[in-house]
Design a protein around this motif. Structure first.
Motif, PDB file in Angstrom:
ATOM      1  N   ALA A  12      21.029  89.257  53.723  1.00 29.50           N
ATOM      2  CA  ALA A  12      21.343  90.273  52.699  1.00 29.50           C
ATOM      3  C   ALA A  12      22.844  90.407  52.485  1.00 29.50           C
ATOM      4  N   HIS A  13      23.217  90.639  51.240  1.00 29.50           N
ATOM      5  CA  HIS A  13      24.619  90.902  50.900  1.00 29.50           C
ATOM      6  C   HIS A  13      24.890  92.404  51.069  1.00 29.50           C
ATOM      7  N   TYR A  14      26.163  92.732  51.262  1.00 28.02           N
ATOM      8  CA  TYR A  14      26.560  94.134  51.460  1.00 28.02           C
ATOM      9  C   TYR A  14      26.305  95.016  50.235  1.00 28.02           C
ATOM     10  N   TYR A  15      26.011  94.426  49.089  1.00 31.93           N
ATOM     11  CA  TYR A  15      25.747  95.241  47.906  1.00 31.93           C
ATOM     12  C   TYR A  15      24.263  95.595  47.758  1.00 31.93           C
ATOM     13  N   GLN A  16      23.466  95.254  48.775  1.00 30.95           N
ATOM     14  CA  GLN A  16      22.056  95.628  48.724  1.00 30.95           C
ATOM     15  C   GLN A  16      21.883  97.096  49.110  1.00 30.95           C
TER      16      GLN A  16
ATOM     17  N   ASP B  43      29.192  88.790  53.702  1.00 28.05           N
ATOM     18  CA  ASP B  43      29.773  88.527  52.382  1.00 28.05           C
ATOM     19  C   ASP B  43      29.320  87.133  51.931  1.00 28.05           C
ATOM     20  N   SER B  44      29.756  86.721  50.752  1.00 26.64           N
ATOM     21  CA  SER B  44      29.251  85.464  50.175  1.00 26.64           C
ATOM     22  C   SER B  44      29.518  84.259  51.086  1.00 26.64           C
ATOM     23  N   LEU B  45      30.686  84.239  51.706  1.00 27.46           N
ATOM     24  CA  LEU B  45      31.031  83.096  52.559  1.00 27.46           C
ATOM     25  C   LEU B  45      30.172  83.084  53.819  1.00 27.46           C
TER      26      LEU B  45
ATOM     27  N   HIS C 156      20.930  85.617  42.188  1.00 34.30           N
ATOM     28  CA  HIS C 156      20.409  84.265  42.032  1.00 34.30           C
ATOM     29  C   HIS C 156      21.369  83.179  42.520  1.00 34.30           C
ATOM     30  N   PHE C 157      22.682  83.295  42.167  1.00 36.70           N
ATOM     31  CA  PHE C 157      23.599  82.206  42.554  1.00 36.70           C
ATOM     32  C   PHE C 157      23.712  82.095  44.076  1.00 36.70           C
ATOM     33  N   MET C 158      23.484  83.190  44.775  1.00 33.93           N
ATOM     34  CA  MET C 158      23.573  83.169  46.248  1.00 33.93           C
ATOM     35  C   MET C 158      22.370  82.430  46.833  1.00 33.93           C
ATOM     36  N   ALA C 159      21.188  82.717  46.285  1.00 31.70           N
ATOM     37  CA  ALA C 159      19.974  82.028  46.751  1.00 31.70           C
ATOM     38  C   ALA C 159      20.073  80.542  46.413  1.00 31.70           C
TER      39      ALA C 159
ATOM     40  N   SER D 273      36.001  76.431  41.484  1.00 26.68           N
ATOM     41  CA  SER D 273      35.084  77.467  40.993  1.00 26.68           C
ATOM     42  C   SER D 273      34.755  78.456  42.093  1.00 26.68           C
ATOM     43  N   TYR D 274      34.794  79.734  41.682  1.00 27.96           N
ATOM     44  CA  TYR D 274      34.372  80.837  42.552  1.00 27.96           C
ATOM     45  C   TYR D 274      32.873  80.662  42.755  1.00 27.96           C
ATOM     46  N   ILE D 275      32.396  80.961  43.943  1.00 28.12           N
ATOM     47  CA  ILE D 275      30.984  80.714  44.282  1.00 28.12           C
ATOM     48  C   ILE D 275      30.019  81.451  43.334  1.00 28.12           C
TER      49      ILE D 275
ATOM     50  N   CYS E 102      35.252  78.253  46.055  1.00 24.98           N
ATOM     51  CA  CYS E 102      35.871  79.240  46.943  1.00 24.98           C
ATOM     52  C   CYS E 102      35.077  80.528  46.864  1.00 24.98           C
ATOM     53  N   THR E 103      35.311  81.419  47.820  1.00 26.48           N
ATOM     54  CA  THR E 103      34.757  82.773  47.725  1.00 26.48           C
ATOM     55  C   THR E 103      35.955  83.722  47.732  1.00 26.48           C
ATOM     56  N   SER E 104      35.673  85.018  47.666  1.00 26.12           N
ATOM     57  CA  SER E 104      36.802  85.950  47.679  1.00 26.12           C
ATOM     58  C   SER E 104      37.482  85.950  49.048  1.00 26.12           C
ATOM     59  N   ALA E 105      36.752  85.510  50.081  1.00 30.27           N
ATOM     60  CA  ALA E 105      37.325  85.510  51.434  1.00 30.27           C
ATOM     61  C   ALA E 105      38.303  84.357  51.657  1.00 30.27           C
TER      62      ALA E 105
ATOM     63  N   VAL F 264      30.955  95.009  37.297  1.00 28.46           N
ATOM     64  CA  VAL F 264      31.099  96.164  38.190  1.00 28.46           C
ATOM     65  C   VAL F 264      32.582  96.427  38.462  1.00 28.46           C
ATOM     66  N   HIS F 265      33.278  95.380  38.889  1.00 28.39           N
ATOM     67  CA  HIS F 265      34.674  95.572  39.313  1.00 28.39           C
ATOM     68  C   HIS F 265      35.635  95.795  38.152  1.00 28.39           C
ATOM     69  N   GLU F 266      35.301  95.276  36.967  1.00 25.70           N
ATOM     70  CA  GLU F 266      36.261  95.417  35.860  1.00 25.70           C
ATOM     71  C   GLU F 266      36.282  96.829  35.283  1.00 25.70           C
TER      72      GLU F 266
ATOM     73  N   ALA G  68      40.460  97.518  47.994  1.00 24.43           N
ATOM     74  CA  ALA G  68      39.859  97.001  46.760  1.00 24.43           C
ATOM     75  C   ALA G  68      39.475  95.539  46.906  1.00 24.43           C
ATOM     76  N   HIS G  69      38.471  95.162  46.130  1.00 22.18           N
ATOM     77  CA  HIS G  69      38.007  93.773  46.086  1.00 22.18           C
ATOM     78  C   HIS G  69      38.844  93.028  45.030  1.00 22.18           C
ATOM     79  N   PRO G  70      39.177  91.753  45.271  1.00 28.61           N
ATOM     80  CA  PRO G  70      40.027  91.048  44.287  1.00 28.61           C
ATOM     81  C   PRO G  70      39.345  90.743  42.950  1.00 28.61           C
ATOM     82  N   GLU G  71      38.076  91.123  42.781  1.00 28.49           N
ATOM     83  CA  GLU G  71      37.451  91.016  41.458  1.00 28.49           C
ATOM     84  C   GLU G  71      37.893  92.170  40.556  1.00 28.49           C
ATOM     85  N   CYS G  72      38.655  93.144  41.120  1.00 25.20           N
ATOM     86  CA  CYS G  72      39.143  94.275  40.308  1.00 25.20           C
ATOM     87  C   CYS G  72      40.325  93.831  39.447  1.00 25.20           C
TER      88      CYS G  72
ATOM     89  N   GLY H  74      40.625  92.576  49.713  1.00 25.47           N
ATOM     90  CA  GLY H  74      39.894  91.534  50.443  1.00 25.47           C
ATOM     91  C   GLY H  74      38.434  91.474  50.062  1.00 25.47           C
ATOM     92  N   SER H  75      37.741  90.486  50.613  1.00 20.91           N
ATOM     93  CA  SER H  75      36.298  90.327  50.386  1.00 20.91           C
ATOM     94  C   SER H  75      35.585  91.525  51.012  1.00 20.91           C
ATOM     95  N   THR H  76      34.303  91.650  50.747  1.00 19.94           N
ATOM     96  CA  THR H  76      33.554  92.793  51.283  1.00 19.94           C
ATOM     97  C   THR H  76      33.667  92.844  52.817  1.00 19.94           C
TER      98      THR H  76
HETATM   99  P1  13P Z   1      32.169  88.766  48.446  1.00 13.96           P
HETATM  100  O1  13P Z   1      30.809  88.711  49.037  1.00 13.96           O
HETATM  101  O2  13P Z   1      32.877  87.455  48.572  1.00 13.96           O
HETATM  102  O3  13P Z   1      32.978  89.892  48.944  1.00 13.96           O
HETATM  103  O4  13P Z   1      31.992  88.957  46.857  1.00 13.96           O
HETATM  104  C1  13P Z   1      31.487  90.111  46.313  1.00 13.96           C
HETATM  105  C2  13P Z   1      30.622  89.881  45.145  1.00 13.96           C
HETATM  106  O5  13P Z   1      30.861  90.330  44.060  1.00 13.96           O
HETATM  107  C3  13P Z   1      29.437  89.127  45.344  1.00 13.96           C
HETATM  108  O6  13P Z   1      28.768  89.048  44.173  1.00 13.96           O
END
Ligand code: 13P
Ligand code: SF4
Length: 303
Positions: free
Chosen positions: A18-22, A35-37, A57-60, A106-108, A122-125, A169-171, A192-196, A208-210
């Motif tokens: 599970a990802h931390y956003y669940q 996190d994604s990595l 989906h992209f994670m699965a 490409s970001y994952i 790459c991932t955010s990490a 979400v982040h924007e 903050a997450h770097p997607e902001c 940083g990453s989650t």
């Molecule tokens: P991380 O899991 O790399 O922190 O990325 C967060 C995210 O937006 C995943 O979709």
């Protein structure tokens, strides 16, 4: 429900990632939260027969790319991602062809087809490390997140051509709300997450990453934190630091409820349903999978 899930997991020799956003209850029942990595590493190394991926989906899909012998299922097939959707493979291919002398990073958060057209993922990490691994004389294309791209350009001093994608979400975190919050909670550290957007990152004490944000809280002596990412991470932060206080950053509507609508499509009921029937299986064209594996492995090797 937990007993049922345990029975089904044993029956199918399944693991729940599970990802931390669940939702908190999904994070609590998972065998591994990351996190994604971390999740892609865990998916690559598991010896379970079935991976139930509680994420998007992209994670699965990534789990299937790195570990094709496993059955990978997802609780809700509609759990997409605005970043992944912002880079349709056909348009992306044209963009890459227009820049033949560039390394494609490409970001994952992108489809298997886009990964297959990339040189390295790459991932955010690890985005900074991945960019730093590219020789200085090489030109770089970075997709699909323009905010992560801008942040990494600033951090590494490298120039990159950016795809114009963003995370929905982040924007939409609000700078105005952040400034108001900082005035109300002057002792709080801003994470903050770097997607902001830059206007959020410039007020942040740590980016940083989650997982990196959670680790920061765990090792910090501070006791108050403003959280500029999907509030699912607060569940882990609070669990691991019951005495510290967390304030979710509001979005531009002023609402501190900035959950990812895709991540939150997964529910405990859907998990039971998917584990019972093993439906919602991720299947990939083998040629695409092999092409997508190369840049993913490159990432996993360097960091
Ligand atoms: P991380 O899991 O790399 O922190 O990325 C967060 C995210 O937006 C995943 O979709
Ligand atoms: Fe995609 Fe953003 Fe949701 Fe992550 S939080 S899955 S990047 S839409």
């Amino acid at each position: 429900m937990l007993t049922k899930i345990k029975e089904l997991k044993e029956k199918h020799n399944a693991i729940i990632l599970a990802h931390y956003y669940q939702e908190p209850e999904i994070q609590d029942m998972a065998d591994f939260v990351g996190d994604s990595l971390e999740l892609s590493r865990k998916a690559a190394n598991t010896d379970a027969d079935v991976i139930l991926f509680c994420g998007v989906h992209f994670m699965a899909e990534t789990a299937k790319i790195v570990n094709p012998g496993k059955k990978v299922v997802i609780p809700d097939m509609d759990a997409g991602c605005s970043l992944a959707d912002s880079a349709p493979p056909k348009l992306f291919k044209k963009w890459v062809e227009k820049h033949p002398d560039h390394v494609v990073v490409s970001y994952i958060n992108c489809s298997a087809e886009v990964k297959a057209l990339s040189d390295i993922i790459c991932t955010s990490a690890n985005a900074k490390k991945v960019i730093e691994s590219i020789p200085k004389d090489k030109k770089i294309l970075f997709a699909p997140d323009r905010f992560l791209g801008k942040y990494v350009m600033k951090e590494t001093g490298r120039d990159m051509v950016l795809w114009n994608g963003s995370c929905q979400v982040h924007e939409i975190f609000s700078e105005k709300e952040l400034v108001k919050m900082k005035m109300k909670q002057p002792k709080a550290k801003v994470l903050a997450h770097p997607e902001c957007d830059e206007n959020i990152l410039m007020h942040s004490d740590f980016i940083g990453s989650t997982s990196a944000l959670i680790n920061y809280v765990n090792s910090s002596d501070d006791t108050e934190f403003i959280i500029g990412t999907e509030p699912g991470v607060i569940h882990q932060m609070q669990k691991q630091n019951p005495k510290k206080e967390f304030f979710p950053l509001p979005n531009q509507n002023g609402c501190a409820c900035n959950e990812c609508p895709h991540m939150r499509l997964n529910t405990v009921e859907k998990i039971i349903d998917t584990l019972s029937s093993l439906k919602n299986e991720i299947n990939l064209d083998e040629q695409t999978r092999i092409k997508a594996l190369k840049p993913l492995n490159k990432m996993l090797e360097i960091v």
